[in-house]
Write an enzyme that holds these catalytic residues in place. Structure first.
Site, PDB file in Angstrom:
ATOM      1  N   GLY A 182       0.977  -0.812   0.123  1.00 57.22           N
ATOM      2  CA  GLY A 182       0.133   0.508   0.118  1.00 57.22           C
ATOM      3  C   GLY A 182       0.420   1.249   0.244  1.00 57.22           C
ATOM      4  O   GLY A 182       2.190   0.949   0.104  1.00 57.22           O
ATOM      5  N   ARG A 213       3.594   5.909   1.640  1.00 53.25           N
ATOM      6  CA  ARG A 213       3.959   7.517   1.907  1.00 53.25           C
ATOM      7  C   ARG A 213       4.108   8.229   0.844  1.00 53.25           C
ATOM      8  O   ARG A 213       3.881   9.232   0.052  1.00 53.25           O
ATOM      9  CB  ARG A 213       6.076   7.650   2.056  1.00 53.25           C
ATOM     10  CG  ARG A 213       6.217   6.500   1.115  1.00 53.25           C
ATOM     11  CD  ARG A 213       7.597   7.700   0.681  1.00 53.25           C
ATOM     12  NE  ARG A 213       8.705   6.393  -0.505  1.00 53.25           N
ATOM     13  CZ  ARG A 213      10.338   6.862   0.074  1.00 53.25           C
ATOM     14  NH1 ARG A 213      10.564   7.630  -0.355  1.00 53.25           N
ATOM     15  NH2 ARG A 213      10.529   6.227  -1.083  1.00 53.25           N
ATOM     16  N   LYS A 247       4.067  12.176  -3.415  1.00 52.80           N
ATOM     17  CA  LYS A 247       4.986  10.890  -2.955  1.00 52.80           C
ATOM     18  C   LYS A 247       6.031  11.757  -1.651  1.00 52.80           C
ATOM     19  O   LYS A 247       6.565  12.688  -1.943  1.00 52.80           O
ATOM     20  CB  LYS A 247       6.246   9.825  -3.557  1.00 52.80           C
ATOM     21  CG  LYS A 247       6.535   9.287  -3.525  1.00 52.80           C
ATOM     22  CD  LYS A 247       7.696   8.767  -4.797  1.00 52.80           C
ATOM     23  CE  LYS A 247       8.811   7.495  -4.239  1.00 52.80           C
ATOM     24  NZ  LYS A 247       8.861   6.954  -5.744  1.00 52.80           N
ATOM     25  N   ASP A 249       8.441   6.184   7.480  1.00 55.37           N
ATOM     26  CA  ASP A 249       7.979   7.330   8.896  1.00 55.37           C
ATOM     27  C   ASP A 249       7.239   7.943   8.091  1.00 55.37           C
ATOM     28  O   ASP A 249       6.903   9.122   7.786  1.00 55.37           O
ATOM     29  CB  ASP A 249       8.771   8.081   9.042  1.00 55.37           C
ATOM     30  CG  ASP A 249      10.378   8.408   7.340  1.00 55.37           C
ATOM     31  OD1 ASP A 249       9.796   7.667   6.627  1.00 55.37           O
ATOM     32  OD2 ASP A 249      11.030   8.958   8.056  1.00 55.37           O
ATOM     33  N   GLY A 250       7.179   7.564   6.799  1.00 54.42           N
ATOM     34  CA  GLY A 250       6.367   8.323   5.332  1.00 54.42           C
ATOM     35  C   GLY A 250       6.557   9.806   4.539  1.00 54.42           C
ATOM     36  O   GLY A 250       6.082  10.263   3.623  1.00 54.42           O
ATOM     37  N   ARG A 278       3.938  13.765  -8.491  1.00 47.18           N
ATOM     38  CA  ARG A 278       4.103  12.465  -9.676  1.00 47.18           C
ATOM     39  C   ARG A 278       2.827  12.375 -10.235  1.00 47.18           C
ATOM     40  O   ARG A 278       1.574  12.704  -9.960  1.00 47.18           O
ATOM     41  CB  ARG A 278       4.454  11.113  -8.373  1.00 47.18           C
ATOM     42  CG  ARG A 278       4.313   9.793  -9.486  1.00 47.18           C
ATOM     43  CD  ARG A 278       5.021   8.986  -9.499  1.00 47.18           C
ATOM     44  NE  ARG A 278       4.413   8.240  -8.276  1.00 47.18           N
ATOM     45  CZ  ARG A 278       5.341   7.319  -7.776  1.00 47.18           C
ATOM     46  NH1 ARG A 278       6.266   6.334  -8.413  1.00 47.18           N
ATOM     47  NH2 ARG A 278       4.080   6.252  -7.010  1.00 47.18           N
ATOM     48  N   ARG A 306      -1.675  -1.233  -9.845  1.00 47.55           N
ATOM     49  CA  ARG A 306      -0.406  -1.577  -9.780  1.00 47.55           C
ATOM     50  C   ARG A 306      -0.801  -3.599 -10.197  1.00 47.55           C
ATOM     51  O   ARG A 306      -1.840  -3.563  -9.714  1.00 47.55           O
ATOM     52  CB  ARG A 306       0.532  -1.944  -8.561  1.00 47.55           C
ATOM     53  CG  ARG A 306       0.921  -0.338  -8.649  1.00 47.55           C
ATOM     54  CD  ARG A 306       0.672  -0.690  -7.347  1.00 47.55           C
ATOM     55  NE  ARG A 306       1.522   1.466  -6.884  1.00 47.55           N
ATOM     56  CZ  ARG A 306       2.151   1.697  -6.864  1.00 47.55           C
ATOM     57  NH1 ARG A 306       3.161   1.191  -6.805  1.00 47.55           N
ATOM     58  NH2 ARG A 306       2.284   2.512  -6.112  1.00 47.55           N
ATOM     59  N   ASP A 349       4.410  -4.460  -7.359  1.00 41.70           N
ATOM     60  CA  ASP A 349       3.989  -3.749  -6.707  1.00 41.70           C
ATOM     61  C   ASP A 349       4.131  -2.493  -7.519  1.00 41.70           C
ATOM     62  O   ASP A 349       4.420  -1.591  -7.533  1.00 41.70           O
ATOM     63  CB  ASP A 349       4.081  -3.271  -5.270  1.00 41.70           C
ATOM     64  CG  ASP A 349       5.477  -3.781  -5.447  1.00 41.70           C
ATOM     65  OD1 ASP A 349       6.249  -4.669  -5.047  1.00 41.70           O
ATOM     66  OD2 ASP A 349       5.675  -2.223  -4.445  1.00 41.70           O
ATOM     67  N   ASP A 359       8.174   4.598 -10.331  1.00 43.95           N
ATOM     68  CA  ASP A 359       9.070   4.254  -9.222  1.00 43.95           C
ATOM     69  C   ASP A 359      10.833   4.077  -9.342  1.00 43.95           C
ATOM     70  O   ASP A 359      10.930   2.964  -9.532  1.00 43.95           O
ATOM     71  CB  ASP A 359       8.981   2.653  -8.527  1.00 43.95           C
ATOM     72  CG  ASP A 359       8.331   2.829  -6.530  1.00 43.95           C
ATOM     73  OD1 ASP A 359       9.598   3.531  -6.475  1.00 43.95           O
ATOM     74  OD2 ASP A 359       7.123   2.367  -6.322  1.00 43.95           O
TER      75      ASP A 359
HETATM   76  P1  AMP Z   1       9.555   0.843  -3.092  1.00 43.01           P
HETATM   77  O1  AMP Z   1      10.708   0.014  -2.767  1.00 43.01           O
HETATM   78  O2  AMP Z   1       9.509   2.165  -3.555  1.00 43.01           O
HETATM   79  O3  AMP Z   1       7.587   0.537  -4.733  1.00 43.01           O
HETATM   80  O4  AMP Z   1       8.320   0.509  -1.701  1.00 43.01           O
HETATM   81  C1  AMP Z   1       8.379  -0.183  -1.465  1.00 43.01           C
HETATM   82  C2  AMP Z   1       6.756  -0.195  -0.309  1.00 43.01           C
HETATM   83  O5  AMP Z   1       7.520   0.620   0.490  1.00 43.01           O
HETATM   84  C3  AMP Z   1       5.121   0.885  -0.390  1.00 43.01           C
HETATM   85  O6  AMP Z   1       4.776   0.265  -0.060  1.00 43.01           O
HETATM   86  C4  AMP Z   1       5.909   2.732  -0.193  1.00 43.01           C
HETATM   87  O7  AMP Z   1       4.782   2.512   0.033  1.00 43.01           O
HETATM   88  C5  AMP Z   1       6.575   1.940   0.955  1.00 43.01           C
HETATM   89  N1  AMP Z   1       7.322   2.635   1.482  1.00 43.01           N
HETATM   90  C6  AMP Z   1       8.693   3.120   1.057  1.00 43.01           C
HETATM   91  N2  AMP Z   1       9.737   3.846   1.623  1.00 43.01           N
HETATM   92  C7  AMP Z   1       8.569   5.067   3.112  1.00 43.01           C
HETATM   93  C8  AMP Z   1       8.856   5.304   3.987  1.00 43.01           C
HETATM   94  N3  AMP Z   1       9.952   6.450   3.988  1.00 43.01           N
HETATM   95  N4  AMP Z   1       7.638   5.557   4.753  1.00 43.01           N
HETATM   96  C9  AMP Z   1       6.650   4.588   4.629  1.00 43.01           C
HETATM   97  N5  AMP Z   1       6.262   4.191   3.206  1.00 43.01           N
HETATM   98  C10 AMP Z   1       7.176   3.265   2.670  1.00 43.01           C
HETATM   99 MG    MG Z   2       6.682   1.293  -4.979  1.00 45.08          MG
END
Ligand code: AMP
Ligand code: MG
Length: 493
Positions: free
Chosen positions: A99, A102, A122, A134-135, A185, A192, A261, A271
């Site tokens: 999900g 962030r 984002k 931390d979002g 973005r 996805r 994803d 991404d």
């Molecule tokens: P990604 O590797 O960017 O595709 O991210 C994989 C998952 O990790 C997704 O669900 C992102 O929303 C989550 N995610 C990545 N960085 C953070 C963050 N700093 N805080 C919260 N969720 C994150």
């Molecule tokens: Mg991703």
């Protein structure tokens, strides 16, 4: 990728800033999203704003470029209805619930041309899907996504785009303390493979079907009403993925984190984490620091795409046929077709790079023998292809290359096109500039450490015209000189 308009939304009066937001995704079953607002930040400040993109979206670029608060999530644009999307995914082969951890979707901008684009922040703060994160996002990686996604767009490769990056005036903590940032973005959608996996994993067939119908309407409107619409959806998604990955291969782009994803059903590249373009040609090239087994290496991208599509096919099974065995047979037959589809796109792409307009049975061997030579010589991928068309004297001290060159010249004579046509074709398919790793790093360092954005602006200008040969392009064409494998990118940033 040009998303088609959805069935007539209620007329909306655009705001003075040009916002014209609809919310077709929010109308899907509740298990697919969570409504929440971005978390405000201390001190929003605009770092980079994409004026041409804003204009093409029907936005008032000049006005919005001054409104950092909107792109930080401190203020909502007119008509926004923010939400985080739920999705799952196979990460490095393992199934996980994910999900938007962030990111927050503000809505879908309906453009003057009748297109529909997601507007997503984002780095906009925690969501119910943040898990331990931390979002937030750091400035460097958000600028990196901005630079590389805009470069991909200019190269003619379907991709999400970047409208703005703002700093937050807050720090984020990774291995060190870094300036926080939010990226806006723009995507044909953020649906996805993992979105389907989420609905399927919950056994929610109604949500799965609603999502599939929505995806068909939004990205494949010609298939709405097909006799077997969900099989047609799978096949159409496969077709776009095959075309996309072939385009990546043709420019030496390594996505780096091809988890399910990160497979957009629209067919856009999405991404930009640990991605990078390779310099010296080697199919084993990997940049991501955490991809220790090379799962997502350049040479593996086509088969990983097929693997990811098989996960999508599994998620779609309940919609493919009432009888599970027959559904599996249909899905398998479709997935098996990927290799042939991909190879067709790959051949088309590399033929163009060699200036070939016609098809001959030995073309594959001709392309492969050049690639083998390039690997053996550690030849620069981009510069080798770009300079092929301008070789005046073939270096005879390299008999392998001389033999290949003679074969290629003989092949060119089998087609009716003139030398000028061949040259123009090659120039249109072999970029002079790509985002070289050291150039990207240099731009990020100047922005982050000195607050100097001029280095990035200059890089963006050059990357916007990747097929031109001006003096400006020249200095951006050199590879870094780093040993292959020495450049590492990081994700989870
Ligand atoms: P990604 O590797 O960017 O595709 O991210 C994989 C998952 O990790 C997704 O669900 C992102 O929303 C989550 N995610 C990545 N960085 C953070 C963050 N700093 N805080 C919260 N969720 C994150
Ligand atoms: Mg991703």
């Amino acid at each position: 990728m040009k998303p088609a308009p959805m069935s007539a939304p209620a007329p909306i009066t655009p705001s003075p800033s040009g916002w014209n937001l609809d919310h077709s995704y929010a109308r899907l079953p509740a298990m697919l999203h969570e409504h929440l607002e971005p978390t405000p930040v201390r001190e929003p400040r605009m770092v980079v704003f994409n004026h041409p993109l804003a204009q093409s979206l029907g936005l008032n670029a000049a006005a919005l470029a001054e409104q950092a608060a909107i792109f930080a999530g401190n203020e909502l644009p007119d008509g926004a209805s923010p939400l985080a999307q739920a999705y799952a995914g196979h990460q490095y082969g393992h199934f996980t619930g994910l999900g938007d951890g962030r990111a927050i979707l503000l809505g879908e901008q309906l453009t003057p041309a009748g297109e529909r684009y997601d507007v997503q922040l984002k780095g906009s703060g925690p969501t119910p899907f943040s898990r331990r994160g931390d979002g937030r996002a750091a400035l460097g990686p958000m600028l990196r996504e901005y630079i590389i996604s805009e470069a991909m767009h200019a190269l003619g490769i379907p991709t999400t785009r970047s409208l703005a990056v703002v700093t937050t005036g807050e720090k984020v903590f990774r291995q060190e303390s870094l300036p926080g940032a939010v990226l806006t973005r723009i995507a044909a959608s953020h649906i996805r493979g993992g979105t389907f996996e989420w609905a399927a994993a919950h056994g929610d067939k109604a949500a799965l079907q609603a999502l599939a119908d929505h995806t068909l309407q939004r990205h494949y409107p010609a298939l709405v009403g097909a006799a077997a619409p969900y099989l047609a959806l799978l096949e159409a998604v496969m077709e776009r993925q095959a075309a996309l990955i072939a385009q990546w291969q043709c420019v030496g782009f390594i996505h780096g984190v091809m988890n399910t994803d990160n497979v957009a059903l629209s067919g856009e590249t999405i991404d930009y984490g640990p991605c990078a373009f390779m310099d010296a040609f080697d199919p084993a090239t990997v940049f991501s620091s955490i991809d220790r087994n090379g799962r997502y290496a350049y040479g593996n991208q086509p088969q990983i795409a097929q693997w990811n599509l098989a996960r999508l096919a599994e998620a779609l099974l309940p919609l493919l046929h009432a009888d599970e065995k027959q559904a599996v047979e249909l899905a398998n037959a479709a997935i098996e077709g990927f290799k042939t589809t991909f190879e067709g796109h790959w051949l088309t792409g590399f033929r163009a790079k060699l200036g070939l307009f016609t098809k001959e049975a030995e073309d594959r061997a001709l392309i492969e023998s050049l690639l083998t030579w390039m690997r053996d010589q550690k030849a620069d991928f981009t510069n080798t292809f770009r300079s092929l068309s301008t070789i005046e004297t073939v270096p005879q001290e390299d008999p392998a290359f001389a033999a290949w060159h003679a074969q290629w010249q003989a092949r060119l004579k089998l087609q009716p096109q003139s030398a000028d046509e061949v040259l123009a074709h090659m120039h249109a398919h072999n970029p002079a500039v790509i985002p070289r790793n050291h150039r990207v790093e240099e731009a990020l360092a100047a922005a982050q450490k000195r607050g100097d954005l001029s280095v990035m602006q200059r890089l963006l200008e050059v990357l916007a015209k990747p097929y031109e040969d001006g003096a400006q392009q020249g200095e951006f064409r050199m590879p870094s000189g780093l040993a292959p494998g020495a450049y590492q990118t990081f994700c989870g940033t």
